[in-house]
Design a protein around this motif. Structure first.
Motif, PDB file in Angstrom:
ATOM      1  N   LYS A  46       0.833  -1.208   0.000  1.00  0.00           N
ATOM      2  CA  LYS A  46       0.000   0.000   0.000  1.00  0.00           C
ATOM      3  C   LYS A  46       0.864   1.253   0.000  1.00  0.00           C
ATOM      4  O   LYS A  46       0.594   2.219  -0.726  1.00  0.00           O
ATOM      5  CB  LYS A  46      -0.917   0.004   1.224  1.00  0.00           C
ATOM      6  CG  LYS A  46      -1.969  -1.094   1.257  1.00  0.00           C
ATOM      7  CD  LYS A  46      -2.763  -1.019   2.554  1.00  0.00           C
ATOM      8  CE  LYS A  46      -3.737  -2.174   2.687  1.00  0.00           C
ATOM      9  NZ  LYS A  46      -4.486  -2.132   3.970  1.00  0.00           N
ATOM     10  N   LYS A  47       1.904   1.247   0.821  1.00  0.00           N
ATOM     11  CA  LYS A  47       2.779   2.418   0.917  1.00  0.00           C
ATOM     12  C   LYS A  47       3.526   2.655  -0.400  1.00  0.00           C
ATOM     13  O   LYS A  47       3.679   3.802  -0.839  1.00  0.00           O
ATOM     14  CB  LYS A  47       3.765   2.230   2.069  1.00  0.00           C
ATOM     15  CG  LYS A  47       3.116   2.204   3.445  1.00  0.00           C
ATOM     16  CD  LYS A  47       4.155   1.978   4.542  1.00  0.00           C
ATOM     17  CE  LYS A  47       3.496   1.943   5.918  1.00  0.00           C
ATOM     18  NZ  LYS A  47       4.488   1.700   7.004  1.00  0.00           N
ATOM     19  N   VAL A  48       3.990   1.578  -1.020  1.00  0.00           N
ATOM     20  CA  VAL A  48       4.677   1.710  -2.300  1.00  0.00           C
ATOM     21  C   VAL A  48       3.730   2.251  -3.369  1.00  0.00           C
ATOM     22  O   VAL A  48       4.085   3.137  -4.164  1.00  0.00           O
ATOM     23  CB  VAL A  48       5.265   0.344  -2.721  1.00  0.00           C
ATOM     24  CG1 VAL A  48       5.724   0.382  -4.185  1.00  0.00           C
ATOM     25  CG2 VAL A  48       6.422  -0.037  -1.826  1.00  0.00           C
ATOM     26  N   ALA A  49       2.497   1.736  -3.389  1.00  0.00           N
ATOM     27  CA  ALA A  49       1.526   2.200  -4.375  1.00  0.00           C
ATOM     28  C   ALA A  49       1.165   3.660  -4.146  1.00  0.00           C
ATOM     29  O   ALA A  49       0.996   4.435  -5.086  1.00  0.00           O
ATOM     30  CB  ALA A  49       0.273   1.317  -4.318  1.00  0.00           C
ATOM     31  N   GLU A  50       1.051   4.058  -2.863  1.00  0.00           N
ATOM     32  CA  GLU A  50       0.755   5.460  -2.547  1.00  0.00           C
ATOM     33  C   GLU A  50       1.893   6.371  -3.002  1.00  0.00           C
ATOM     34  O   GLU A  50       1.666   7.441  -3.582  1.00  0.00           O
ATOM     35  CB  GLU A  50       0.532   5.615  -1.035  1.00  0.00           C
ATOM     36  CG  GLU A  50       0.241   7.056  -0.619  1.00  0.00           C
ATOM     37  CD  GLU A  50       0.145   7.201   0.888  1.00  0.00           C
ATOM     38  OE1 GLU A  50       0.242   8.347   1.358  1.00  0.00           O
ATOM     39  OE2 GLU A  50       0.002   6.181   1.582  1.00  0.00           O
ATOM     40  N   ALA A  51       3.129   5.939  -2.751  1.00  0.00           N
ATOM     41  CA  ALA A  51       4.276   6.733  -3.169  1.00  0.00           C
ATOM     42  C   ALA A  51       4.300   6.901  -4.684  1.00  0.00           C
ATOM     43  O   ALA A  51       4.559   7.994  -5.206  1.00  0.00           O
ATOM     44  CB  ALA A  51       5.563   6.080  -2.677  1.00  0.00           C
ATOM     45  N   TYR A  52       4.016   5.835  -5.395  1.00  0.00           N
ATOM     46  CA  TYR A  52       4.005   5.915  -6.862  1.00  0.00           C
ATOM     47  C   TYR A  52       2.853   6.783  -7.356  1.00  0.00           C
ATOM     48  O   TYR A  52       2.984   7.511  -8.337  1.00  0.00           O
ATOM     49  CB  TYR A  52       3.905   4.513  -7.450  1.00  0.00           C
ATOM     50  CG  TYR A  52       3.910   4.501  -8.962  1.00  0.00           C
ATOM     51  CD1 TYR A  52       5.067   4.838  -9.665  1.00  0.00           C
ATOM     52  CD2 TYR A  52       2.772   4.156  -9.683  1.00  0.00           C
ATOM     53  CE1 TYR A  52       5.082   4.836 -11.044  1.00  0.00           C
ATOM     54  CE2 TYR A  52       2.780   4.152 -11.065  1.00  0.00           C
ATOM     55  CZ  TYR A  52       3.937   4.497 -11.736  1.00  0.00           C
ATOM     56  OH  TYR A  52       3.944   4.496 -13.105  1.00  0.00           O
ATOM     57  N   ASN A  79      -8.562   6.208  -0.679  1.00  0.00           N
ATOM     58  CA  ASN A  79      -9.746   6.407   0.156  1.00  0.00           C
ATOM     59  C   ASN A  79      -9.395   6.566   1.614  1.00  0.00           C
ATOM     60  O   ASN A  79      -9.915   5.889   2.493  1.00  0.00           O
ATOM     61  CB  ASN A  79     -10.736   5.258  -0.059  1.00  0.00           C
ATOM     62  CG  ASN A  79     -12.118   5.628   0.475  1.00  0.00           C
ATOM     63  OD1 ASN A  79     -12.473   6.808   0.453  1.00  0.00           O
ATOM     64  ND2 ASN A  79     -12.865   4.651   0.932  1.00  0.00           N
ATOM     65  N   GLY A  80      -8.489   7.511   1.898  1.00  0.00           N
ATOM     66  CA  GLY A  80      -8.179   7.864   3.271  1.00  0.00           C
ATOM     67  C   GLY A  80      -7.626   6.708   4.051  1.00  0.00           C
ATOM     68  O   GLY A  80      -6.854   5.911   3.589  1.00  0.00           O
ATOM     69  N   ALA A  81      -8.057   6.618   5.318  1.00  0.00           N
ATOM     70  CA  ALA A  81      -7.501   5.608   6.218  1.00  0.00           C
ATOM     71  C   ALA A  81      -7.903   4.202   5.809  1.00  0.00           C
ATOM     72  O   ALA A  81      -7.341   3.239   6.286  1.00  0.00           O
ATOM     73  CB  ALA A  81      -7.949   5.893   7.645  1.00  0.00           C
ATOM     74  N   GLN A  82      -8.916   4.107   4.912  1.00  0.00           N
ATOM     75  CA  GLN A  82      -9.377   2.779   4.536  1.00  0.00           C
ATOM     76  C   GLN A  82      -8.391   2.077   3.612  1.00  0.00           C
ATOM     77  O   GLN A  82      -8.459   0.871   3.434  1.00  0.00           O
ATOM     78  CB  GLN A  82     -10.737   2.871   3.849  1.00  0.00           C
ATOM     79  CG  GLN A  82     -11.765   3.592   4.694  1.00  0.00           C
ATOM     80  CD  GLN A  82     -13.016   2.775   4.879  1.00  0.00           C
ATOM     81  OE1 GLN A  82     -13.132   1.692   4.349  1.00  0.00           O
ATOM     82  NE2 GLN A  82     -13.936   3.284   5.646  1.00  0.00           N
ATOM     83  N   GLY A  83      -7.505   2.831   3.000  1.00  0.00           N
ATOM     84  CA  GLY A  83      -6.510   2.217   2.123  1.00  0.00           C
ATOM     85  C   GLY A  83      -7.175   1.454   0.995  1.00  0.00           C
ATOM     86  O   GLY A  83      -7.956   2.002   0.251  1.00  0.00           O
ATOM     87  N   PHE A  84      -6.916   0.164   0.900  1.00  0.00           N
ATOM     88  CA  PHE A  84      -7.449  -0.648  -0.181  1.00  0.00           C
ATOM     89  C   PHE A  84      -8.865  -1.111   0.110  1.00  0.00           C
ATOM     90  O   PHE A  84      -9.536  -1.611  -0.772  1.00  0.00           O
ATOM     91  CB  PHE A  84      -6.563  -1.890  -0.399  1.00  0.00           C
ATOM     92  CG  PHE A  84      -5.279  -1.566  -1.071  1.00  0.00           C
ATOM     93  CD1 PHE A  84      -5.165  -1.677  -2.439  1.00  0.00           C
ATOM     94  CD2 PHE A  84      -4.199  -1.117  -0.336  1.00  0.00           C
ATOM     95  CE1 PHE A  84      -3.978  -1.382  -3.065  1.00  0.00           C
ATOM     96  CE2 PHE A  84      -3.017  -0.826  -0.955  1.00  0.00           C
ATOM     97  CZ  PHE A  84      -2.896  -0.950  -2.320  1.00  0.00           C
TER      98      PHE A  84
END
Length: 391
Positions: A46-52, A79-84
């Motif tokens: 999730k963090k990698v996808a957010e960074a990209y 979608n905020g704190a919900q992530g995926f």
């Protein structure tokens, strides 16, 4: 918001878009929950996808570099704190596929107007036409602009309307729930095929394509010196594109037919001339036709060249005449005309001729002579072999 997107992807702050994409591709393939066994793989993914998500967008990256929040205070596309999990945004799986396989996807409606394909036709030429150049009329079947709708694809009084399925976007997004959250996949709209518009009343002539098949006549200018395998490039003479788009190019593939008297070798011409045995022994001069003899409008003085045959000429002798071969393609000058002389031995003799030959043989003391093998260079035998093969 992550403390450092660059650190998450393992790239420097001045990394290029290509370096960012490469880093994301490698990490995504390593950390994707479907392939990774580590318990924290999903969170790291999730963090990698957010960074990209941020660094691959120039505007978001610029805002992030200036200290702003490119995701608007939440997780943006996650979608905020919900992530995926949950929410309407979800994760665009198309970005992951693009990054993994290096594909560039164009979102939004595509134009109905596109460049046409290139076309190829074949042209057969006589040797003289190829050597001296000519103009040829060709019949070519290609796609041409529809005469009824002029490329619009719609009947008169009609025009394309916005697609109701994709609302003019050209693509549709499908959301699928999985254990890592909502996964979105974006594909071209099946109704409008990605155009964003549909034609409710297509042209009856071209069925909405904006072009029709037709035979047309074009004139091809053949430069002097072409040979088999050469291609003539005619820009914008190919297929007209969909929607009346610009035409592709036309390539004319040249084939030169064999000649009954000349054999071409590059820019040189080779021919064989037979001379009587007596002429070879005594010497003579013969008129040899040139390739200009095949041209109706050539100067009569250029249609033959005089070749001197010295006394005692042997069969297989080659005489080279400069400047009588094929004009060099896109260059000055011409090649050689090679004349191979074949000495003909008479096969039908009357009694008087046979007696004269016996007397000649006696004078030359050749009545009982035996053949002798004389060693020559390979060029002599090669010329003889080529000469006989061309009979």
């Amino acid at each position: 918001m992550s403390s450092d997107y660059y650190e998450t992807l393992g790239v420097s702050r001045d990394a290029t878009p290509e370096q960012i994409k490469k880093a994301y591709r490698q990490l995504a393939m390593k950390l994707h929950p479907d392939v990774a066994a580590e318990p924290d793989a999903a969170d790291r993914f999730k963090k990698v996808a957010e960074a990209y998500e941020v660094l691959q967008d120039p505007k978001k990256r610029d805002l992030y570099d200036r200290g702003g929040d490119p995701l608007g205070g939440g997780m943006g596309g996650f979608n905020g704190a919900q992530g995926f999990g949950g929410g309407q945004a979800g994760f665009d799986f198309g970005n992951l596929v693009d990054a993994m396989f290096g594909q560039q996807r164009t979102r939004g409606p595509r134009s109905r107007v596109d460049r046409g394909q290139d076309a190829l036709v074949r042209l057969s030429l006589e040797l003289a036409e190829a050597a001296f150049g000519t103009s040829k009329a060709l019949q070519v079947e290609t796609a041409v602009l529809c005469p009824r709708c002029s490329g619009s694809g719609a009947n008169e009084g009609s025009q394309p309307v916005t697609c109701r399925t994709c609302h003019g976007q050209g693509d549709v997004t499908h959301v699928q729930r999985s254990f890592i959250g909502d996964i979105r996949t974006t594909q071209p709209c099946p109704t409008c095929r990605g155009y964003g518009t549909v034609i409710p009343d297509p042209c009856v002539e071209c069925a909405g394509d904006g072009r029709v098949r037709s035979n047309r006549s074009i004139t091809v200018k053949v430069p002097a010196g072409v040979s088999t395998g050469n291609r003539i490039h005619l820009s914008s003479y190919g297929e007209v594109g969909p929607g009346g788009g610009p035409a592709g190019d036309l390539y004319v593939d040249v084939t030169v037919q064999p000649h009954e008297a000349f054999r071409r070798e590059g820019d040189d011409l080779e021919t064989v001339v037979r001379i009587p045995m007596t002429a070879a022994a005594l010497g003579t001069e013969v008129a040899v036709p040139t390739l200009e003899a095949d041209l109706e409008d050539s100067d009569p003085a250029d249609r033959a060249v005089q070749v001197r045959v010295p006394a005692g000429t042997q069969s297989g002798t080659r005489v080279a005449l400069d400047g009588h071969g094929v004009p060099r393609l896109r260059a000055g000058g011409r090649g050689q005309l090679g004349v191979t002389l074949l000495v003909q031995t008479p096969t039908r003799l009357d009694d008087e001729q046979r007696e004269l030959l016996r007397q000649l043989a006696a004078l030359r003391e050749e009545t009982d002579s035996e053949g002798t093998v004389q060693r020559h260079g390979k060029g002599v035998f090669g010329r003889l072999r080529d000469a006989f093969a061309g009979q």
